[in-house]
Design an enzyme around this catalytic site. Structure first.
Site, PDB file in Angstrom:
ATOM      1  N   SER A 344      26.493 -21.640  12.794  1.00 31.76           N
ATOM      2  CA  SER A 344      26.607 -22.866  13.599  1.00 31.76           C
ATOM      3  C   SER A 344      26.191 -22.710  15.050  1.00 31.76           C
ATOM      4  O   SER A 344      26.111 -23.710  15.778  1.00 31.76           O
ATOM      5  CB  SER A 344      28.053 -23.365  13.541  1.00 31.76           C
ATOM      6  OG  SER A 344      28.413 -23.669  12.214  1.00 31.76           O
ATOM      7  N   SER A 345      25.932 -21.494  15.514  1.00 28.47           N
ATOM      8  CA  SER A 345      25.520 -21.309  16.910  1.00 28.47           C
ATOM      9  C   SER A 345      24.191 -21.999  17.212  1.00 28.47           C
ATOM     10  O   SER A 345      23.861 -22.209  18.379  1.00 28.47           O
ATOM     11  CB  SER A 345      25.434 -19.819  17.252  1.00 28.47           C
ATOM     12  OG  SER A 345      24.576 -19.151  16.352  1.00 28.47           O
TER      13      SER A 345
END
Length: 667
Positions: A344-345
């Protein structure tokens, strides 16, 4: 009138010119600490005066030299030993190895020699004495040289060896002692991999270097900064001309003229060695604190850079492959060569991609609930019950997967309305799914995800693209669980957002300087490298500002609030957790273990970013299996604290007690 006399004089005069390597340029960090230096030393060399010099003559010289120096015999190969044994054999012994009939049937001398080599038994090879191996080691290096070019037999000879060789040079034709140097590293393994290595010119690149005026026996940079800046770092050779006049076999006069060489130019790096040492210790402490949290190998990677200039301030890697006897776990180059699913970064890029494509805008709300697509496992957020109707800032704050899925589906012309509903997207022949993949990847590449970073190194990874362009994989791409990126790419991506959409070229060198005459000072600037803008992302200032606010929300009230909500340096960032499956064990015991790769990207301060960071911790066990959660966050927090502490107080980088010496590669 005296022509015959002069012709006679000329015939009795030998003029030999020798080129002596000059030390390479040294490297400084951004605060003037010498991080790569030269250790002046002596080397014993052999200069073959002619291509016609026989192997037997060279062997005789090697036997005379053997008592005077101690050689490392580890590099003496089985073939070297057999070649040595053939040279030592009498002609009758060699004829006993291969019969006359066999020689007549063989095609040429080379085939005969090869068969002689094969006929030497392993028992004969194993019977060689230590003295034999020492002579073989000397001969091996002598034979590797070229006519009229000094070939190093041994570097770093001791003072005692130098004295005794000097006393015997008159009976060692071609042998000489030259001033030499090798690299030293005052800070040991810190950033060592990126400094690079030197060695003899690799055989596959010999033509390249010869065309540029190098000699075959030259030492060149073969990796990382040493290779990238070879033309800058190489020194100007000293020229030694020896004129010898003889009468018969007697030397009646010898004159030596020397033109001094010059050390190569120096590099001033962007590196902050004190911060680098702090970052390396942080990785070491956090990984060791994590105990048995890893599925197999224990590792972590971190990059700290200035988003305004692209300066790499520190870049550290730690990798334990299970070999507890290793002196160092440094794996700094893993930041540019190893790639991972980052999870998700990357969602800030996903939101901006949706804004640019027109399928979402600031304030657009999507319903975060489980999505069911044909031939695809149920797709949901980490909060399995869903977040309900959320906007883009809330989606970043709580790391909603479904919000990113909705962006991806809409880019592929899929407007999901109800469970099991048909999307209307098409595959093949440039269908909507293929176009969506292309559009997403083109957008991501603007941030540096999946594209070349431009860092000043001879090689690095540009990422790894997933192979199957299905609808389900498109959704995974939107949440960082399909394509793979390096830690440096991740840092460049977040630095681009921090820098209001301007992607800077990462750089390790900021200046080239002349060699200084005073060891406590730096020389004059030859070239200053200005920061380079690679591109401006195709997103509006309004859209970028909106995502920046979402990244600040992550740190103050979102998934990273526990570590950063009260930080005085006001960070913004995005957490990431990518699901991974790791194979462990061998044979019948081989099995697949579920885990995750933790990541965190960010920058600080939020209103005026001066540092951007990316931290990746691969293959951590699930929390239910004993894996420690939040390792990447702990590393990031400590790294940012170290950076801002050093802005207030500096003690200087800490050198090791004895500088690390370069591992000389004579192969």
């Amino acid at each position: 009138m005296e022509g015959e006399t002069f012709v006679s004089d000329l015939a009795s005069t030998v003029n030999a010119t020798t080129l002596i390597d000059a030390p390479r340029g040294i490297m400084y960090d951004r605060y003037g600490h010498v991080v790569v230096d030269n250790d002046l030393e002596l080397s014993v060399t052999y200069t073959n005066p002619s291509r016609t010099t026989s192997s037997q003559t060279m062997l005789e010289i090697a036997e005379k030299l053997e008592p005077l120096i101690e050689m490392d015999t580890e590099r003496v190969t089985d073939r070297d030993k057999r070649d040595y044994m053939l040279l030592k054999m009498e002609e009758e012994e060699r004829y006993e190895l291969v019969t006359r009939e066999e020689r007549e049937e063989l095609d040429g001398v080379s085939a005969e020699y090869q068969l002689e080599i094969e006929r030497i038994t392993d028992e004969q090879v194993e019977s060689l004495s230590n003295r034999d191996l020492q002579v073989a080691a000397i001969f091996r290096e002598m034979a590797r040289g070229y006519a009229n070019s000094p070939q190093r037999i041994k570097q770093r000879i001791t003072d005692e060896e130098a004295h005794v060789i000097s006393e015997n040079l008159d009976r060692l034709p071609g042998i000489d002692i030259l001033r030499d140097s090798s690299r030293t590293y005052p800070y040991g393994d810190s950033f060592h991999a990126f400094f690079g290595s030197t060695s003899l010119i690799p055989s596959e690149r010999i033509d390249y270097y010869l065309a540029r005026g190098y000699d075959r026996s030259d030492i060149v940079g073969t990796s990382f900064l040493e290779e990238q800046y070879e033309e800058v770092l190489r020194g100007q050779k000293a020229v030694v001309e020896s004129i010898t006049r003889r009468e018969g076999s007697q030397t009646i006069d010898r004159e030596v003229k020397e033109r001094l060489g010059q050390r190569g130019n120096d590099l001033v790096l962007t590196l902050d060695m004190e911060l680098q040492q702090r970052l390396e210790k942080i990785l070491d402490d956090e990984i060791r604190k994590s105990g048995n949290s890893f599925i197999s190998d224990r590792s972590a990677y971190a990059v700290l850079m200035d988003p305004r200039t692209g300066d790499i301030l520190a870049m550290a890697g730690w990798w334990d492959r299970g070999d507890r006897n290793r002196d160092s776990f440094a794996d700094h180059s893993g930041n540019v060569h190893k790639v991972f699913e980052m999870g998700s970064s990357v969602k800030a890029a996903s939101v901006l991609t949706g804004f640019h494509a027109g399928v979402a805008s600031p304030g657009t709300r999507f319903n975060d609930r489980t999505i069911y697509l044909p031939m695809t496992p149920p797709k949901r957020s980490w909060n399995t019950s869903g977040f309900g109707w959320i906007d883009d800032r809330r989606a970043l704050e709580q790391s909603s997967n479904v919000y990113m899925f909705e962006i991806g589906m809409r880019m592929a012309n899929c407007y999901y309305r109800a469970p099991n509903a048909s999307c209307g997207w098409t595959t093949g022949s440039g269908g909507t799914i293929e176009r969506a993949y292309q559009d997403v990847r083109n957008s991501f590449s603007q941030f540096g995800l999946g594209s070349e970073t431009g860092i000043d190194l001879p090689s690095y990874s540009s990422g790894l693209i997933g192979g199957s362009e299905s609808g389900g994989n498109l959704l995974d791409l939107m949440i960082g669980q399909y394509d793979n990126y390096s830690t440096l790419q991740l840092a460049q991506y977040i630095a681009t957002i921090a820098n209001d959409g301007y992607r800077m070229e990462p750089r390790l060198v900021r200046e080239i300087r002349e060699p200084a005459t005073d060891p406590d000072e730096q020389g004059a600037v030859v070239k200053k490298f200005e920061p380079t803008v690679l591109n401006r992302i195709d997103m509006s200032d309004t859209h970028i500002s909106r995502v920046q606010q979402g990244l600040r929300d992550v740190m103050t009230r979102g998934t990273a609030r526990g570590n950063f909500a009260n930080a005085s340096y006001q960070p913004a960032g995005k957490t990431g957790t990518a699901q991974v499956k790791v194979a462990v064990g061998q044979g019948d015991n081989r099995r697949i273990v579920d885990g995750n790769t933790q990541s965190l990207v960010g920058y600080a301060p939020f209103n005026n970013p001066e540092i951007a960071f990316a931290v990746v911790v691969p293959d951590v066990k699930l929390g239910s299996n004993g894996g420690r959660q939040g390792i990447a966050q702990e590393i990031s927090k400590s790294a940012l604290e170290a950076y801002f502490e050093l802005k207030e107080t500096r003690n200087g980088a800490t050198p090791i007690e004895e500088p690390l010496l370069e591992d000389i590669n004579m192969n």
